[in-house]
Design a protein around this motif. Structure first.
Motif: not given
Length: 611
Positions: A476-488
């Motif tokens: 998620g950090f490397v792929g620059k995912l949104e925080f809500v997507h990482i949390a989900a």
């Protein structure tokens, strides 16, 4: 100590290696004989080839580029040496120093003989001749000042062999304990795999940077040509003026590319020179390049540095050996071990209590968790997805992931979750295999089998879920995912494991496999067991199917409506969690009864730890 002792030890080492192949059958003896013949011919051929080819190569390049030739030779030698060291660590019939003490020699003599005999290896046989040939080519081309390369090569071999000899001795002492032997082998293997991925990652990063710069230059040139074309169409310039401007633009672009290539080459040379000067393993290439350029002091400083490291490693290795055989080694560590044992007894993990679980469930969960922490094969199986992530996931850090479409990027987290589930399938789908004879305790326990399954799952969940979470956060950090997507996706880990445990419980009951002690290797498998295991692996995607459905629903809603910014993925995950828990609880009751019916069969299989 005399040459006869050294000759005897070398012959014993070669005989041990020959015995390994002889035990493996006729085909391996033929392979060994063929390899030895090819190695002998190849060594002589590589010496001649390195001398002639090196002379031709050195006539074509500047003295500075001698460093790159030695970098290649040194890297290839270190790779082969490390692989041979790893293979040797996994052998049980090593010629140990303890056996040499039966000879009529002193401890220092036995230590020297053991170190000297370790130099006689296939790696040295393959790499030393071409290195000597290149040394000779350097002397023939650059003159007598390059004679120092022979001293550089000797000190380099001394440094590498002495440091690896010290490391091998330290690891051998750690592996005297059979419980830590597997852990040492697993950790060192993972370490070497990650270390040798570094050049690949550096190359990927440089290639990405170079491609980006070229793309920017091409875009700028295309923009200039487009502006000229528009000026021509608006008749602001004539055809002749347009042609001259295009030619001038192309010349300017070519000059920029040449300047860029020169700047990149200069930067690469500076970085390589600095790295070789800073790292001891680069002192051989650095010194050889300096000698080719006419320097005198710098090469001899490299010789002195590498010789000092080699001598210091041998001195430390001998000191450690002396402490081991005189008992001083244990006197230092014994108090530490006693303190650790006392601390372990007073705060034992198995004395803890897990909230909301019964005593049977707690005991099973803590025993399973403790077993995972102690069994090296289990730790290696759990760490496998993390190693894959470091090897392949770090390639994403090169910047190529930035080219992915926005609609694909959120799926990276689910992909990381799926990779972690597949990576742990070998252990998860055979949960009772690690218990081996200890499974008899579950058979004799007057407890509901449902509680045993629940305890096994609870014991596995902390380590497995933490590894999955690390993968998801990393990607998620490397792929620059949104925080809500990482949390989900992190919340989806719980859902996934509730489904995954349902699959793994069933597979472990109907298709158990016995595993050899200290490994994850199955002892024997029938066709039906293989079929069940393959079917279970095909069902693993069902564990992260809820996550895929929730994310697909969010993207579908965003595509057909104007709803944006609503965390549908997270909200659906919150709804899926109680459903998954209900499903897991219902299946646990059925699987508990199934376990009770088949526990005698499972015991007969998992307690078979060898053919």
């Amino acid at each position: 100590m005399n040459l006869n002792h050294l000759n005897a030890i070398i012959r014993v080492r070669w005989q041990i290696m020959a015995n390994r192949f002889r035990k493996a059958g006729l085909a391996n003896r033929i392979i060994l004989f063929t390899v030895m013949i090819l190695a002998a011919i190849g060594s002589l051929g590589m010496f001649v080839l390195a001398m002639i080819g090196g002379k031709f190569f050195l006539e074509k390049v500047e003295p500075f580029y001698v460093m790159y030739a030695w970098d290649v030779l040194a890297a290839a030698f270190l790779f082969a040496w490390a692989v041979a060291l790893m293979v040797e660590l996994q052998r049980s019939e090593l010629l140990s120093l303890r056996n040499l003490l039966h000879l009529p020699v002193s401890l220092s003599g036995a230590f020297f003989l053991n170190y000297a005999s370790s130099l006689v290896s296939l790696t040295v046989l393959l790499f030393l001749p071409p290195m000597l040939g290149f040394c000779l080519a350097s002397v023939l081309h650059f003159g007598i000042n390059s004679l120092v390369v022979f001293a550089l090569l000797a000190s380099f071999l001394l440094m590498v062999t002495a440091v690896s000899y010290q490391l091998r001795g330290w690891l051998a002492r750690l592996m005297e304990n059979k419980r830590t032997r597997g852990t040492v082998i697993a950790v060192t293997t993972a370490f070497f795999v990650l270390i040798f991925q570094l050049p690949n990652l550096v190359n990927l990063r440089l290639s990405q940077s170079r491609a980006t710069a070229y793309q920017q230059q091409n875009d700028a040139e295309a923009k200039r040509l487009t502006e000229l074309q528009q000026q021509l169409e608006r008749k602001e310039i004539g055809p002749e003026e347009y042609t001259a401007a295009v030619e001038a633009s192309q010349r300017e672009s070519e000059q920029q590319r040449a300047a860029f290539r020169a700047a990149k080459t200069a930067a690469t040379n500076r970085t390589a020179s600095l790295a070789n000067a800073a790292l001891p393993i680069g002192w051989l290439p650095h010194g050889a390049s300096a000698a080719a350029s006419g320097a005198v002091v710098s090469p001899w400083l490299c010789v002195l540095g590498m010789s000092t490291i080699g001598a210091a490693s041998l001195a430390l290795a001998y000191r450690s050996t002396l402490r081991t055989y005189t008992g001083a080694h244990n006197s230092v560590y014994q108090p530490v071990t006693q303190r650790r044992t006392q601390a372990f007894v007073t705060g034992s993990l198995l004395e803890k209590r897990i909230p909301f679980l019964t005593e049977t469930q707690t005991a099973t969960a803590l025993a399973t968790f403790r077993s995972l922490l102690r069994a090296p094969e289990a730790k290696m199986a759990l760490l496998t997805p993390l190693i894959f992530a470091c090897v392949f996931g770090s390639m994403l850090a090169t910047g190529a992931i930035g080219k992915l479409p926005a609609v694909v990027r959120p799926w990276i987290g689910i992909g990381a979750l799926g990779m972690s589930l597949f990576g742990m399938a070998q252990m998860m789908l055979n949960m009772f295999g690690l218990d081996r004879h200890g499974f008899r305790a579950y058979v004799l326990a007057p407890a509901p089998r449902r509680d045993i399954l629940l305890g096994k799952n609870v014991g596995l969940f902390p380590l497995a879920s933490v590894l999955s979470a690390l993968l998801v956060v990393f990607c998620g950090f490397v792929g620059k995912l949104e925080f809500v997507h990482i949390a989900a996706t992190l919340l989806q880990i719980i859902v996934a494991y509730l489904v995954y445990f349902t699959i793994s419980n069933f597979t472990s009951i109907v298709a158990p496999m016995g595993m050899a002690a200290g490994t994850m290797k199955p002892v024997s498998m029938s066709a039906s067991v293989i079929a069940w295991q393959l079917a279970a692996i095909l069902l693993v995607p069902a564990a992260f199917l809820p996550a895929a459905l929730a994310l697909a629903a969010e993207q579908f809603a965003g595509a057909i409506t104007s709803i944006h910014g609503v965390p549908i993925y997270l909200l659906l995950t919150a709804l899926e969690l109680p459903l998954a828990l209900w499903f897991y609880n219902r299946m646990l009751n059925l699987q508990g009864r199934l376990l009770q019916e088949r526990e005698q069969t499972i015991l007969a299989v998992v307690s078979k730890t060898s053919d």
